[in-house]
Design a protein around this motif. Structure first.
Motif, mmCIF file in Angstrom:
data_model
loop_
_atom_site.group_PDB
_atom_site.id
_atom_site.type_symbol
_atom_site.label_atom_id
_atom_site.label_comp_id
_atom_site.label_asym_id
_atom_site.label_seq_id
_atom_site.Cartn_x
_atom_site.Cartn_y
_atom_site.Cartn_z
ATOM 1 N N LEU A 22 0.834 -1.204 0.000
ATOM 2 C CA LEU A 22 0.000 0.000 0.000
ATOM 3 C C LEU A 22 0.870 1.255 0.000
ATOM 4 N N SER A 23 1.900 1.234 0.815
ATOM 5 C CA SER A 23 2.786 2.388 0.924
ATOM 6 C C SER A 23 3.567 2.625 -0.366
ATOM 7 N N ILE A 24 4.024 1.551 -0.991
ATOM 8 C CA ILE A 24 4.775 1.666 -2.246
ATOM 9 C C ILE A 24 3.897 2.228 -3.359
ATOM 10 N N VAL A 25 2.663 1.741 -3.444
ATOM 11 C CA VAL A 25 1.721 2.249 -4.454
ATOM 12 C C VAL A 25 1.477 3.744 -4.241
ATOM 13 N N MET A 26 1.311 4.156 -2.969
ATOM 14 C CA MET A 26 1.106 5.569 -2.676
ATOM 15 C C MET A 26 2.333 6.386 -3.060
ATOM 16 N N LEU A 27 3.520 5.845 -2.834
ATOM 17 C CA LEU A 27 4.767 6.530 -3.195
ATOM 18 C C LEU A 27 4.809 6.797 -4.698
ATOM 19 N N ILE A 28 4.474 5.789 -5.476
ATOM 20 C CA ILE A 28 4.492 5.929 -6.936
ATOM 21 C C ILE A 28 3.530 7.014 -7.394
ATOM 22 N N PHE A 29 2.305 6.968 -6.880
ATOM 23 C CA PHE A 29 1.308 7.955 -7.289
ATOM 24 C C PHE A 29 1.661 9.350 -6.793
ATOM 25 N N ALA A 30 2.235 9.460 -5.593
ATOM 26 C CA ALA A 30 2.618 10.765 -5.054
ATOM 27 C C ALA A 30 3.665 11.428 -5.950
ATOM 28 N N LEU A 31 4.633 10.655 -6.393
ATOM 29 C CA LEU A 31 5.671 11.184 -7.280
ATOM 30 C C LEU A 31 5.081 11.585 -8.635
ATOM 31 N N LEU A 32 4.136 10.783 -9.127
ATOM 32 C CA LEU A 32 3.471 11.106 -10.391
ATOM 33 C C LEU A 32 2.672 12.396 -10.266
ATOM 34 N N PHE A 33 1.975 12.559 -9.140
ATOM 35 C CA PHE A 33 1.183 13.765 -8.923
ATOM 36 C C PHE A 33 2.074 15.005 -8.889
ATOM 37 N N ILE A 34 3.190 14.906 -8.178
ATOM 38 C CA ILE A 34 4.108 16.043 -8.086
ATOM 39 C C ILE A 34 4.682 16.377 -9.459
ATOM 40 N N GLY A 35 5.089 15.337 -10.191
ATOM 41 C CA GLY A 35 5.636 15.554 -11.530
ATOM 42 C C GLY A 35 4.627 16.207 -12.460
#
Length: 218
Positions: free
Chosen positions: A98-111
């Motif tokens: 769950l945490s890894i998936v959130m990390l991926i999406f968080a970076l995508l959102f920032i980008g």
């Protein structure tokens, strides 16, 4: 009704229920049988709302609905699991996933947010804000999962933070959809600005510091 209209009806119906349940929980005493019962109802109503929003955001492309759906699903699932976490021994593989998936999406959102801002669309600030919040959640998971938290009952406090966070997402979605007056960026960020101080207040109220932290504070 076609597929989109059916999904939209489900989304609105369960979203309305979750908003009512969430408001009740937020405004009443925490803990107790009634809190747990309505809390469970809120969890399933809100999770249904978030999951149904994913195909809705695909059928009629809507990045913002997608963001809210991802954040809400993560906060609900991780928040519900945290209530059972009394030590790092309770951390499972699914929690890390769950945490890894959130990390991926968080970076995508920032980008994506930075991309929009560079293109002159300052609504990209919303993406950056939500992405940054996502990174903070992931960092909190890392601290908790590795036994580095200075809060002994981190399971309870993180549960509180994540579940109220999902309520913020619900209120945000409601405000954005029905907003006719406020600038779009204000409608997106206002619930966060209002409710986050309450999260901080209740975290301070319920948290129990570790012995080492208490000694260092004296």
């Amino acid at each position: 009704m076609n597929i989109f209209e059916t999904l939209l009806f489900i989304h609105i119906a369960f979203g309305s229920l979750s908003l009512l349940f969430g408001t009740y929980i937020l405004s009443t005493k925490k803990g107790g049988k009634k809190h747990k019962t309505i809390g469970t109802a809120y969890f399933f109503a809100m999770l249904t709302t978030a999951i149904v929003a994913l195909p809705l955001s695909y059928i009629h492309p809507n990045y913002f609905l997608f963001i809210i759906s991802v954040f809400t699903s993560y906060m609900l699932l991780s928040g519900r699991r945290y209530i059972r976490k009394t030590s790092t021994e309770n951390i499972k593989v699914f929690d890390w996933l769950l945490s890894i998936v959130m990390l991926i999406f968080a970076l995508l959102f920032i980008g994506l947010g930075v991309f929009y801002i560079l293109k002159g669309n300052f609504f990209g600030i919303v993406f950056v804000v939500f992405g940054s919040i996502g990174l903070l959640f992931v960092y909190q998971d890392y601290i908790n999962f590795n036994g580095k938290s200075n809060i002994k009952n981190f399971g309870l406090t993180t549960h509180l933070q994540r579940m109220i966070g999902s309520y913020v997402a619900s209120v945000t979605a409601f405000l954005v959809v029905n907003n006719k007056i406020l600038p779009a960026i204000v409608a997106w960020l206002l619930p966060t600005l209002i409710i986050v101080p309450l999260i901080i207040k209740w975290t301070r109220k319920y948290k129990i510091l570790t012995m080492s932290t208490e000694k260092n504070s004296h």
